[in-house]
Design a protein around this motif. Structure first.
Motif, mmCIF file in Angstrom:
data_model
loop_
_atom_site.group_PDB
_atom_site.id
_atom_site.type_symbol
_atom_site.label_atom_id
_atom_site.label_comp_id
_atom_site.label_asym_id
_atom_site.label_seq_id
_atom_site.Cartn_x
_atom_site.Cartn_y
_atom_site.Cartn_z
ATOM 1 N N LYS A 132 -83.316 -84.067 53.572
ATOM 2 C CA LYS A 132 -82.457 -85.102 54.010
ATOM 3 C C LYS A 132 -80.972 -85.185 53.448
ATOM 4 O O LYS A 132 -80.660 -84.647 52.567
ATOM 5 N N PRO A 133 -79.982 -85.166 54.617
ATOM 6 C CA PRO A 133 -78.678 -84.637 54.102
ATOM 7 C C PRO A 133 -77.967 -85.882 53.381
ATOM 8 O O PRO A 133 -78.285 -86.974 53.463
ATOM 9 N N ILE A 134 -77.456 -85.506 52.374
ATOM 10 C CA ILE A 134 -76.570 -86.181 51.494
ATOM 11 C C ILE A 134 -75.223 -85.933 51.130
ATOM 12 O O ILE A 134 -75.015 -84.421 51.104
ATOM 13 N N LYS A 135 -74.283 -86.754 51.329
ATOM 14 C CA LYS A 135 -72.702 -86.395 50.975
ATOM 15 C C LYS A 135 -72.479 -86.703 49.639
ATOM 16 O O LYS A 135 -72.353 -87.955 49.262
ATOM 17 N N LEU A 136 -72.298 -85.813 48.622
ATOM 18 C CA LEU A 136 -72.485 -86.129 47.192
ATOM 19 C C LEU A 136 -71.066 -86.801 47.030
ATOM 20 O O LEU A 136 -71.096 -87.380 46.108
ATOM 21 N N GLU A 137 -70.143 -86.382 47.654
ATOM 22 C CA GLU A 137 -68.860 -87.028 47.357
ATOM 23 C C GLU A 137 -68.840 -88.349 47.487
ATOM 24 O O GLU A 137 -68.108 -88.951 46.801
ATOM 25 N N ASP A 138 -69.626 -88.943 48.482
ATOM 26 C CA ASP A 138 -69.772 -90.552 48.628
ATOM 27 C C ASP A 138 -70.436 -90.978 47.211
ATOM 28 O O ASP A 138 -70.057 -92.216 46.953
ATOM 29 N N TYR A 139 -71.074 -90.449 46.759
ATOM 30 C CA TYR A 139 -71.891 -90.900 45.420
ATOM 31 C C TYR A 139 -71.138 -90.728 44.117
ATOM 32 O O TYR A 139 -71.034 -91.433 43.364
ATOM 33 N N ARG A 140 -70.275 -89.546 44.125
ATOM 34 C CA ARG A 140 -69.507 -89.014 42.948
ATOM 35 C C ARG A 140 -68.486 -90.093 42.690
ATOM 36 O O ARG A 140 -68.062 -90.667 41.521
ATOM 37 N N HIS A 141 -67.961 -90.670 43.892
ATOM 38 C CA HIS A 141 -66.828 -91.637 43.571
ATOM 39 C C HIS A 141 -67.047 -93.105 43.946
ATOM 40 O O HIS A 141 -66.225 -93.938 43.555
ATOM 41 N N ASN A 142 -68.202 -93.306 44.327
ATOM 42 C CA ASN A 142 -68.411 -94.783 45.068
ATOM 43 C C ASN A 142 -69.837 -95.210 44.509
ATOM 44 O O ASN A 142 -70.423 -95.938 45.328
ATOM 45 N N ASP A 143 -70.150 -95.095 43.172
ATOM 46 C CA ASP A 143 -71.626 -95.465 42.964
ATOM 47 C C ASP A 143 -71.707 -96.398 41.679
ATOM 48 O O ASP A 143 -72.785 -96.749 40.982
ATOM 49 N N GLY A 144 -70.613 -97.062 41.037
ATOM 50 C CA GLY A 144 -70.406 -98.105 40.102
ATOM 51 C C GLY A 144 -70.916 -97.516 38.855
ATOM 52 O O GLY A 144 -71.337 -98.082 38.119
ATOM 53 N N GLY A 145 -70.295 -96.101 38.602
ATOM 54 C CA GLY A 145 -70.762 -95.287 37.548
ATOM 55 C C GLY A 145 -72.126 -94.996 37.193
ATOM 56 O O GLY A 145 -72.321 -94.340 36.226
ATOM 57 N N MET A 146 -72.693 -94.946 38.380
ATOM 58 C CA MET A 146 -74.299 -94.439 38.191
ATOM 59 C C MET A 146 -74.191 -92.767 38.081
ATOM 60 O O MET A 146 -75.097 -92.172 37.450
ATOM 61 N N TRP A 147 -73.112 -92.069 38.793
ATOM 62 C CA TRP A 147 -72.995 -90.556 38.837
ATOM 63 C C TRP A 147 -73.032 -90.330 37.455
ATOM 64 O O TRP A 147 -73.503 -89.286 36.954
ATOM 65 N N GLN A 148 -72.101 -90.951 36.724
ATOM 66 C CA GLN A 148 -71.762 -90.327 35.353
ATOM 67 C C GLN A 148 -72.986 -90.524 34.548
ATOM 68 O O GLN A 148 -73.307 -89.903 33.576
ATOM 69 N N GLU A 149 -74.045 -91.623 34.518
ATOM 70 C CA GLU A 149 -75.131 -92.061 33.655
ATOM 71 C C GLU A 149 -75.925 -90.977 33.868
ATOM 72 O O GLU A 149 -76.649 -90.345 33.208
ATOM 73 N N HIS A 150 -75.945 -90.648 35.235
ATOM 74 C CA HIS A 150 -76.991 -89.566 35.810
ATOM 75 C C HIS A 150 -76.541 -88.225 35.033
ATOM 76 O O HIS A 150 -77.457 -87.495 34.704
ATOM 77 N N GLU A 151 -75.239 -87.933 35.064
ATOM 78 C CA GLU A 151 -74.770 -86.794 34.498
ATOM 79 C C GLU A 151 -75.106 -86.646 33.171
ATOM 80 O O GLU A 151 -75.509 -85.435 32.556
#
Length: 488
Positions: A129-148
Motif C-alpha cells: 500500500k503506497p504511503i507518503k511518509l512526508e505527510d505523516y512526518r509533519h502532519n500527524d499531531g506528534g505521533m511520528w515523534q512518539e513512534h520514533e
C-alpha cells in the motif's frame, strides 16, 4: 486468510481505489466477508507483558527463545518466531527486547511474518500500500515523534535489522509499518477484557462512511465476519466506519485524518444537522428555541436556522475545547458530571455529542451506584434518572447507526436494565397499577427482543454473545412477572 461472498465483487475507481460492491441485491444480515487477522498484538503504549500464545497477562519468558512472554497455561508459541530467536539469525539479539520495549510487539510480529517464507505472501497487500511518509512526518499531531522514540529507535538499536534477511530494515520502513498497522487495525477484546489491535487486510481496507452499511462481528479467536447492516442493491459500495459514530462531524473528521489521513465527504458529514440529530448544533444566543448549525459551504460559522443569528466559529471551537478539557479533568465524580451538564445545557443542543458523553458517564456511574447502593439518595430517584439518560441516547444512536447495530443494541440493553428495575420498584410501592405494570413489561419485552435480534449475528463466545445471555435473563424475568400478573 480471507473469503469473499459470491454476492460481492471487486471494483475500482480513482477516488476510492480498489473496493467491493454488491454484485446482487443483498438482505440485511447476509455475510459479505470472512477474515482471520494477519496479527493480533497489544497497543503501542502497552507496558504489561502478554502471553505470545493467548495474549493474557504474563510474567514469565519462553525458556526456548528467552524473548517472548508466556503464561502459566501456555508452554509454546509460534514456532518460526521461537526458532528465530533460539537458533536462527536472531539468536544473538538482546533477550530483553520485549521486556524493555513491549510496545514493539506488533512490529516484531509483522517483521517475522515477512521473514517467514510461509507467511510472507499474506502480508503483501499490506506492505505494498503506497504511503507518503512526508505527510505523516509533519502532519500527524506528534505521533511520528512518539513512534520514533518508543518504537523505531528500540527496533533499530536492538540488532534486529541486521538479523532480518528478507528486507532492508530502516527507520523509514519501521515508520511505514507503524502507519500500515494502525490503518488496518480494529480494536479487539482479549479474554481477560483488555483491548488489543487486530490487523485485517480486507476488512480494514473498505472505504469509510460515517454511516456504514456493514456490521462486523469478532469471535474469541478474533476471526472477523462482515455482514450487511442494511439491505444493499446491486452496485452499492460496501462501506465500513473507522470513527466513533457518537462524535460530532469535526471530531470524526479529525480522527480520520490522524488515523488514516483521509478526508470524509459522506452524506452525514455534508449535512450540518447530522441526519437530523443535531449532534454538533449550538443553541442560538438570540432567539429562544433556536439552534445554530455550521455553515459548511461558506464561512464555517454557526447560523441559527430560525432567526439567522451568527455564532462565530472561533467562539464555538473555544467552547468545545473548554468542555473537552473539563471532561478530561473529571475523575468519575457524579456531582461534577451533573454540574457540567447543568452548566453547558443552555449552550448546546440536547443531542450535542459532548452532552451525550456527559450523560453516558452519569448513567454509568448511576448503574454502579445502584448496584452498590452507595449513594444516600432514594434508589428510585436514581433509577428514574438513569432511565431518562439512557432514553436520551436511543434516538440519536438509532439515527447514526441504522440497521443491524451493536451500538444500538447495547443502548437498548442499558435502557431495558434500568427500566425493568424501575418498573418493579414502582409496582412494589404501588406507584403503578397491575394493569400499568403489565403494559410496561409488555413494552420492555419488545425492547429486549429487538436488542436480541440486533445481536443475532454475534458469536456465542464474544463479548456481545455474553450480552445476549444477559438480555435473555432480563426477558425471563419479564416473562415470569407477565405470567404472574396476567397479560393485557
Amino acid at each position: 486468510m480471507q473469503e469473499f461472498s459470491e454476492k460481492v465483487q471487486s471494483a475500482y475507481e480513482e477516488k476510492l481505489g480498489r473496493h467491493l460492491v454488491a454484485s446482487i441485491n443483498i438482505e440485511a444480515g447476509e455475510t459479505l466477508l470472512e477474515e482471520a487477522p494477519l496479527l493480533v498484538a497489544p497497543h503501542w503504549e502497552c507496558g504489561q507483558l502478554k502471553c505470545a500464545q493467548c495474549l493474557q497477562e504474563s510474567y514469565i519468558i519462553c525458556k526456548r527463545c528467552q524473548v517472548y512472554p508466556l503464561c502459566m497455561d501456555c508452554d509454546e508459541h509460534d514456532d518460526f518466531e521461537c526458532k528465530f530467536f533460539s537458533t536462527g539469525a536472531g539468536c544473538a539479539i538482546n533477550k530483553d527486547l520485549l521486556v524493555k520495549n513491549y510496545g514493539v510487539c506488533a512490529l516484531l510480529k509483522l517483521l517475522l511474518l515477512l521473514e517467514n517464507p510461509e507467511t510472507r505472501a499474506n502480508c503483501q497487500t499490506l506492505i505494498e500500500k503506497p504511503i507518503k511518509l512526508e505527510d505523516y512526518r509533519h502532519n500527524d499531531g506528534g505521533m511520528w515523534q512518539e513512534h520514533e522514540e518508543q518504537l523505531v529507535k528500540p527496533i533499530m538499536s536492538s540488532g534486529l535489522p541486521e538479523a532480518i534477511k528478507f528486507q532492508e530494515v530502516t527507520s523509514d520502513l519501521i515508520h511505514a509499518y507503524c502507519i500500515r498497522i494502525d490503518s488496518h487495525a480494529f480494536e479487539v477484546t482479549a479474554r481477560d477484557g483488555d483491548t488489543l489491535k487486530g490487523v485485517y487486510i480486507c476488512g480494514a481496507s473498505l472505504p469509510h462512511h460515517c454511516v456504514p452499511n456493514t456490521v462486523l462481528a469478532l469471535d474469541e479467536q478474533f476471526n472477523m465476519k462482515l455482514y450487511a447492516a442494511v439491505p444493499l442493491k446491486a452496485g452499492d459500495i460496501i462501506y465500513n466506519s473507522y470513527t466513533n459514530p457518537l462524535m460530532g462531524t469535526t471530531q470524526r473528521q479529525h480522527q480520520l485524518r490522524l488515523s488514516r489521513h483521509q478526508e470524509c465527504s459522506c452524506s452525514r458529514c455534508l449535512d450540518p444537522t447530522e441526519l437530523g440529530t443535531h449532534m454538533s448544533s449550538m443553541k442560538c444566543r438570540q432567539c429562544p428555541g433556536g439552534y445554530a448549525i455550521c455553515d459548511l459551504s461558506g464561512s464555517g460559522d454557526w447560523v441559527c436556522e430560525g432567526c439567522g443569528a451568527v455564532l462565530p466559529a472561533a467562539e464555538v471551537h473555544e467552547l468545545l475545547a473548554e468542555v473537552g478539557a473539563a471532561l478530561v479533568e473529571v475523575q468519575g465524580e457524579l456531582p461534577v458530571f451533573e454540574a457540567l451538564l447543568a452548566q453547558y445545557k443552555p449552550l448546546l443542543h440536547p443531542n450535542h455529542f459532548l452532552l451525550l458523553d456527559i450523560k453516558q458517564n452519569i448513567a454509568s456511574i448511576l448503574r454502579a451506584a445502584i448496584l452498590m447502593n452507595s449513594l444516600a439518595e432514594p434508589c428510585k430517584k436514581l433509577l428514574e434518572r438513569r432511565v431518562q439518560l439512557c432514553g436520551d441516547l436511543l434516538p440519536v444512536t438509532r439515527a447514526v447507526v441504522p440497521g443491524i447495530s451493536k451500538l444500538y443494541a447495547i443502548a437498548l440493553f442499558e435502557f431495558l436494565l434500568a427500566s425493568v428495575d424501575l418498573s418493579e420498584m414502582q409496582f412494589a410501592e404501588s406507584d403503578v397499577t397491575k394493569q400499568e405494570y403489565v403494559a410496561q413489561l409488555t413494552r420492555l419485552r419488545a425492547i429486549g427482543k429487538e436488542a436480541l435480534d440486533l445481536l443475532r449475528l454475534e458469536p456465542e463466545n464474544s463479548a456481545e454473545g455474553y450480552l445476549v445471555e444477559r438480555i435473555g435473563m432480563e426477558l425471563e424475568r419479564i416473562e415470569s412477572d407477565l405470567m404472574k400478573y396476567g397479560r393485557l
